[in-house]
Design a protein around this motif. Structure first.
Motif, PDB file in Angstrom:
ATOM      1  N   ARG A  30       0.854  -1.184   0.000  1.00  0.00           N
ATOM      2  CA  ARG A  30       0.000   0.000   0.000  1.00  0.00           C
ATOM      3  C   ARG A  30       0.890   1.235   0.000  1.00  0.00           C
ATOM      4  O   ARG A  30       2.097   1.142   0.177  1.00  0.00           O
ATOM      5  CB  ARG A  30      -0.880  -0.016   1.255  1.00  0.00           C
ATOM      6  CG  ARG A  30      -1.861  -1.187   1.275  1.00  0.00           C
ATOM      7  CD  ARG A  30      -2.578  -1.245   2.612  1.00  0.00           C
ATOM      8  NE  ARG A  30      -3.508  -2.360   2.674  1.00  0.00           N
ATOM      9  CZ  ARG A  30      -4.126  -2.751   3.787  1.00  0.00           C
ATOM     10  NH1 ARG A  30      -3.896  -2.104   4.917  1.00  0.00           N
ATOM     11  NH2 ARG A  30      -4.955  -3.766   3.760  1.00  0.00           N
ATOM     12  N   ALA A  32       3.184   4.178   1.006  1.00  0.00           N
ATOM     13  CA  ALA A  32       4.079   4.257   2.151  1.00  0.00           C
ATOM     14  C   ALA A  32       3.529   5.196   3.216  1.00  0.00           C
ATOM     15  O   ALA A  32       2.947   6.232   2.910  1.00  0.00           O
ATOM     16  CB  ALA A  32       5.457   4.731   1.694  1.00  0.00           C
ATOM     17  N   THR A  33       3.697   4.807   4.480  1.00  0.00           N
ATOM     18  CA  THR A  33       3.202   5.627   5.583  1.00  0.00           C
ATOM     19  C   THR A  33       4.311   6.035   6.535  1.00  0.00           C
ATOM     20  O   THR A  33       4.104   6.871   7.401  1.00  0.00           O
ATOM     21  CB  THR A  33       2.123   4.868   6.378  1.00  0.00           C
ATOM     22  OG1 THR A  33       2.681   3.650   6.871  1.00  0.00           O
ATOM     23  CG2 THR A  33       0.914   4.570   5.501  1.00  0.00           C
ATOM     24  N   HIS A 176       9.619   3.032   2.645  1.00  0.00           N
ATOM     25  CA  HIS A 176       8.610   2.118   3.190  1.00  0.00           C
ATOM     26  C   HIS A 176       7.617   1.776   2.088  1.00  0.00           C
ATOM     27  O   HIS A 176       7.022   2.661   1.483  1.00  0.00           O
ATOM     28  CB  HIS A 176       7.901   2.801   4.364  1.00  0.00           C
ATOM     29  CG  HIS A 176       6.840   1.956   4.995  1.00  0.00           C
ATOM     30  ND1 HIS A 176       5.653   2.482   5.450  1.00  0.00           N
ATOM     31  CD2 HIS A 176       6.792   0.628   5.242  1.00  0.00           C
ATOM     32  CE1 HIS A 176       4.921   1.518   5.967  1.00  0.00           C
ATOM     33  NE2 HIS A 176       5.588   0.381   5.852  1.00  0.00           N
ATOM     34  N   GLY A 178       4.944  -0.135   2.592  1.00  0.00           N
ATOM     35  CA  GLY A 178       3.620  -0.365   3.154  1.00  0.00           C
ATOM     36  C   GLY A 178       3.468  -1.795   3.619  1.00  0.00           C
ATOM     37  O   GLY A 178       4.377  -2.613   3.512  1.00  0.00           O
ATOM     38  N   GLN A 189       5.720  -5.671   6.916  1.00  0.00           N
ATOM     39  CA  GLN A 189       6.051  -4.352   6.370  1.00  0.00           C
ATOM     40  C   GLN A 189       7.194  -4.482   5.367  1.00  0.00           C
ATOM     41  O   GLN A 189       8.190  -5.156   5.627  1.00  0.00           O
ATOM     42  CB  GLN A 189       6.453  -3.387   7.493  1.00  0.00           C
ATOM     43  CG  GLN A 189       5.369  -3.162   8.538  1.00  0.00           C
ATOM     44  CD  GLN A 189       4.175  -2.405   7.982  1.00  0.00           C
ATOM     45  OE1 GLN A 189       4.321  -1.553   7.097  1.00  0.00           O
ATOM     46  NE2 GLN A 189       2.986  -2.703   8.496  1.00  0.00           N
TER      47      GLN A 189
END
Length: 263
Positions: A30, A32-33, A176, A178, A189
């Protein structure tokens, strides 16, 4: 052979800006957070866990593309680091299939800075009964195409997972990817980045903080040869109790060439 010493690799995903998705991707990333700083912190934590474990069970798939010795091999067994050691079975290998007299599957040992390949009864009949091919990275035969065929790029067996994670964590731009969304990778992750020596690494880290799978994509100096090494990890802490074969039962690569008629 040094140029083809690919370290751990994941069939992971690289979705996002200009990214591509590797074949056999285990999960869909998903957006990146995490910030690069947070991503680097997560990779450093996985590095610490892997370093403390000192080894794990692995399943590795090496694929080599390009003009020089393309092909692939699968390795399964136990791999250790600090010091590096391995006891692996090799199968599904296009390299073994291309060598007359070579076994369909074989065993590879890494210990004390050298790697040994079981030549099987077919090839050892031409070496005076010496069963084990001894390979020392950086030797006179490094990079020889027949070396790559006989060993199937087996320097993959000498990978050092904590070292690779440390290089990724020290990268200036860890990304990142996701969380994974299905199968065993649900909740894991994903992270990716460039390696200082060239190449690209991805790693999927499980909820327990251990690496689950890595992928390293590498292009040899000068181009023309690309490698992808996909490694899945389990049973961290497993020990590779490896002993080198007796010196009298080993044959050096250059000596093997002479015995096979290549002078």
């Amino acid at each position: 052979m040094v140029a083809l010493a690919v370290v751990a690799g994941v069939a992971g995903c690289r979705d996002g800006d200009g990214g591509t998705k590797a074949a056999g991707a285990p999960a869909t990333a998903r957006p990146a957070t995490q910030s690069p700083e947070e991503a680097a912190k997560a990779v450093r934590a996985a590095y610490a866990k892997a370093s403390a474990a000192k080894g794990a069970r692995v399943e590795m798939r090496l694929n080599v593309g390009g003009d020089k010795a393309p092909g692939g091999s699968t390795f399964t067994g136990v791999q250790a680091w600090g010091p590096v050691a391995a006891d692996l079975k090799v199968y599904d290998s296009s390299y073994l299939a291309d060598v007359p007299g070579a076994p369909v599957e074989t065993r590879v040992l890494t210990v004390d800075g050298a790697t040994y390949v079981d030549l099987g009864t077919g090839l050892s009949a031409r070496t005076g009964g010496k069963r084990w091919l001894k390979v020392e990275t950086g030797g006179a035969a490094a990079g020889d195409e027949l070396m790559l065929q006989l060993t199937g790029g087996l320097t993959a067996a000498s990978m050092d997972l904590p070292r690779e994670l440390g290089l990724l964590a020290g990268s200036s731009a860890v990304k990142h990817l996701g969380p994974g969304t299905h199968g065993d990778f649900k909740g894991a992750q994903g992270y990716e980045g460039e390696l200082p020596r060239g190449g690209h690494i991805e790693v999927w880290i499980g909820a327990d903080g251990y690496p689950m799978r890595t992928v390293v994509l590498t292009e040899a100096d000068g181009g023309g040869v690309t490698t992808t090494l996909t490694t899945t990890y389990s049973d961290f802490g497993a020990e590779a109790a490896v002993q080198a074969p007796p010196a009298g039962g080993t044959v050096a690569f250059t000596d093997l060439l002479k015995r096979l008629g290549r002078g």
